[in-house]
Design a protein around this motif. Structure first.
Motif, PDB file in Angstrom:
ATOM      1  N   LEU A  35      13.216 -10.385  22.474  1.00  0.00           N
ATOM      2  CA  LEU A  35      14.565 -10.498  21.881  1.00  0.00           C
ATOM      3  C   LEU A  35      15.031 -11.887  22.092  1.00  0.00           C
ATOM      4  O   LEU A  35      14.751 -12.808  22.882  1.00  0.00           O
ATOM      5  N   SER A  36      15.574 -12.207  20.760  1.00  0.00           N
ATOM      6  CA  SER A  36      16.207 -13.555  20.456  1.00  0.00           C
ATOM      7  C   SER A  36      17.220 -13.427  19.340  1.00  0.00           C
ATOM      8  O   SER A  36      17.286 -12.214  18.906  1.00  0.00           O
ATOM      9  N   ALA A  37      17.841 -14.406  19.039  1.00  0.00           N
ATOM     10  CA  ALA A  37      18.743 -14.234  18.002  1.00  0.00           C
ATOM     11  C   ALA A  37      18.028 -13.844  16.516  1.00  0.00           C
ATOM     12  O   ALA A  37      18.504 -13.486  15.554  1.00  0.00           O
ATOM     13  N   GLN A  38      16.750 -14.353  16.588  1.00  0.00           N
ATOM     14  CA  GLN A  38      16.059 -14.089  15.219  1.00  0.00           C
ATOM     15  C   GLN A  38      15.400 -12.681  15.056  1.00  0.00           C
ATOM     16  O   GLN A  38      14.964 -12.377  14.174  1.00  0.00           O
ATOM     17  N   SER A  39      15.072 -12.051  16.355  1.00  0.00           N
ATOM     18  CA  SER A  39      14.340 -10.952  16.109  1.00  0.00           C
ATOM     19  C   SER A  39      14.292 -10.222  17.624  1.00  0.00           C
ATOM     20  O   SER A  39      14.774 -10.712  18.556  1.00  0.00           O
ATOM     21  N   LEU A  40      14.203  -8.633  17.222  1.00  0.00           N
ATOM     22  CA  LEU A  40      13.903  -7.984  18.626  1.00  0.00           C
ATOM     23  C   LEU A  40      12.863  -6.911  18.259  1.00  0.00           C
ATOM     24  O   LEU A  40      12.699  -6.416  17.292  1.00  0.00           O
ATOM     25  N   ARG A  41      12.120  -6.774  19.343  1.00  0.00           N
ATOM     26  CA  ARG A  41      10.641  -5.999  19.219  1.00  0.00           C
ATOM     27  C   ARG A  41      10.798  -4.915  20.203  1.00  0.00           C
ATOM     28  O   ARG A  41      11.111  -5.222  21.571  1.00  0.00           O
ATOM     29  N   LEU A  42      10.707  -3.896  19.818  1.00  0.00           N
ATOM     30  CA  LEU A  42      10.787  -2.347  20.847  1.00  0.00           C
ATOM     31  C   LEU A  42       9.427  -1.850  20.659  1.00  0.00           C
ATOM     32  O   LEU A  42       8.634  -1.989  19.679  1.00  0.00           O
ATOM     33  N   ALA A  43       8.740  -1.316  21.739  1.00  0.00           N
ATOM     34  CA  ALA A  43       7.425  -0.749  21.750  1.00  0.00           C
ATOM     35  C   ALA A  43       7.575   0.819  22.239  1.00  0.00           C
ATOM     36  O   ALA A  43       8.736   1.152  23.001  1.00  0.00           O
ATOM     37  N   ALA A  44       6.633   1.613  21.775  1.00  0.00           N
ATOM     38  CA  ALA A  44       6.601   2.932  22.350  1.00  0.00           C
ATOM     39  C   ALA A  44       5.342   3.492  22.433  1.00  0.00           C
ATOM     40  O   ALA A  44       4.337   3.165  21.663  1.00  0.00           O
ATOM     41  N   PRO A  45       4.699   4.178  23.452  1.00  0.00           N
ATOM     42  CA  PRO A  45       3.524   4.666  23.641  1.00  0.00           C
ATOM     43  C   PRO A  45       3.069   5.959  23.018  1.00  0.00           C
ATOM     44  O   PRO A  45       4.226   6.418  22.315  1.00  0.00           O
ATOM     45  N   LEU A  46       1.913   6.271  22.453  1.00  0.00           N
ATOM     46  CA  LEU A  46       1.755   7.308  21.533  1.00  0.00           C
ATOM     47  C   LEU A  46       2.091   8.522  22.265  1.00  0.00           C
ATOM     48  O   LEU A  46       2.464   9.462  21.708  1.00  0.00           O
ATOM     49  N   ALA A  47       1.703   8.756  23.468  1.00  0.00           N
ATOM     50  CA  ALA A  47       1.616   9.958  24.234  1.00  0.00           C
ATOM     51  C   ALA A  47       2.920  11.094  23.933  1.00  0.00           C
ATOM     52  O   ALA A  47       2.662  11.948  23.526  1.00  0.00           O
ATOM     53  N   PRO A  48       4.175  10.346  24.309  1.00  0.00           N
ATOM     54  CA  PRO A  48       5.306  11.299  24.165  1.00  0.00           C
ATOM     55  C   PRO A  48       5.669  11.368  22.698  1.00  0.00           C
ATOM     56  O   PRO A  48       6.775  12.141  22.278  1.00  0.00           O
ATOM     57  N   ASN A  49       5.132  10.751  21.905  1.00  0.00           N
ATOM     58  CA  ASN A  49       5.496  10.604  20.293  1.00  0.00           C
ATOM     59  C   ASN A  49       4.585  11.227  19.538  1.00  0.00           C
ATOM     60  O   ASN A  49       4.626  11.093  18.281  1.00  0.00           O
ATOM     61  N   ARG A  50       3.721  11.741  20.107  1.00  0.00           N
ATOM     62  CA  ARG A  50       2.457  12.614  19.333  1.00  0.00           C
ATOM     63  C   ARG A  50       2.940  13.807  18.650  1.00  0.00           C
ATOM     64  O   ARG A  50       3.677  14.735  19.078  1.00  0.00           O
ATOM     65  N   ASN A  51       2.304  13.987  17.450  1.00  0.00           N
ATOM     66  CA  ASN A  51       2.532  15.114  16.541  1.00  0.00           C
ATOM     67  C   ASN A  51       1.387  16.075  16.857  1.00  0.00           C
ATOM     68  O   ASN A  51       0.281  15.746  17.665  1.00  0.00           O
ATOM     69  N   HIS A  52       1.147  17.169  16.061  1.00  0.00           N
ATOM     70  CA  HIS A  52       0.196  18.197  16.383  1.00  0.00           C
ATOM     71  C   HIS A  52      -1.208  17.470  15.918  1.00  0.00           C
ATOM     72  O   HIS A  52      -2.505  18.300  15.998  1.00  0.00           O
TER      73      HIS A  52
END
Length: 169
Positions: A35-52
């Motif tokens: 996190l900074s005034a120039q950018s913000l980076r979020l991350a997410a794991p695959l497992a709870p966001n997986r499709n079929h």
């Protein structure tokens, strides 16, 4: 809810805010990586966001990108009194590759000219619109490109828990 500017510069505080106020972020396993005034980076794991198919669900990819832009704007406007309401107005996502692992969304600051136009509109009309770009990467590869228009509405007073809207200045 008032937030001190200092807490919105701390990635942990922003992450806690997201998890408390946007429950989907907790369910997705979203973390604030930078996190900074120039950018913000979020991350997410695959497992709870997986499709079929065992890859990331497109809605999760889009949600992470929306949250990255929204969170960057939230942190930049923190401390304003009264605090503006932030919403996504429109979005486009180009899905470039399947996402087979954890993924990250990085929102970069707009140009100085765009930022100043946004702030000027917010001050003059009580409403400002800002376009933000977000790149989504997984395993070092660009997997999606997002473009979103966010609107900030300067309100007088606060909305009640019953859903009543605050007055626009």
């Amino acid at each position: 809810m008032q937030r001190a500017r200092a807490t919105m510069t701390d990635p942990g505080a922003v992450e806690r805010y997201l998890h408390e106020h946007i429950p989907l972020s907790r369910a997705m396993g979203v973390t604030v990586k930078a996190l900074s005034a120039q950018s913000l980076r979020l991350a997410a794991p695959l497992a709870p966001n997986r499709n079929h198919r065992g890859t990331a669900f497109g809605g999760s990819v889009a949600s992470l990108a929306i949250l990255a832009g929204w969170s960057w704007l939230l942190t930049r406007l923190a401390g304003r009194d009264p605090e503006p309401r932030l919403v996504i107005q429109e979005q486009t996502v180009d899905y470039l590759l399947p996402v087979g692992a954890a993924f990250e969304a990085t929102c970069a600051a707009p140009t100085d000219a765009a930022w100043h136009r946004f702030l000027k509109a917010l001050e003059a009309r009580g409403r400002g619109r800002l376009s933000l770009g977000v790149d989504v990467e997984s395993e070092g590869r660009l997997v999606a490109r997002f473009r979103g228009a966010y609107v900030a509405v300067q309100t007088v007073g606060a909305a009640g828990d019953d859903g009543d809207e605050a007055r626009v200045r």
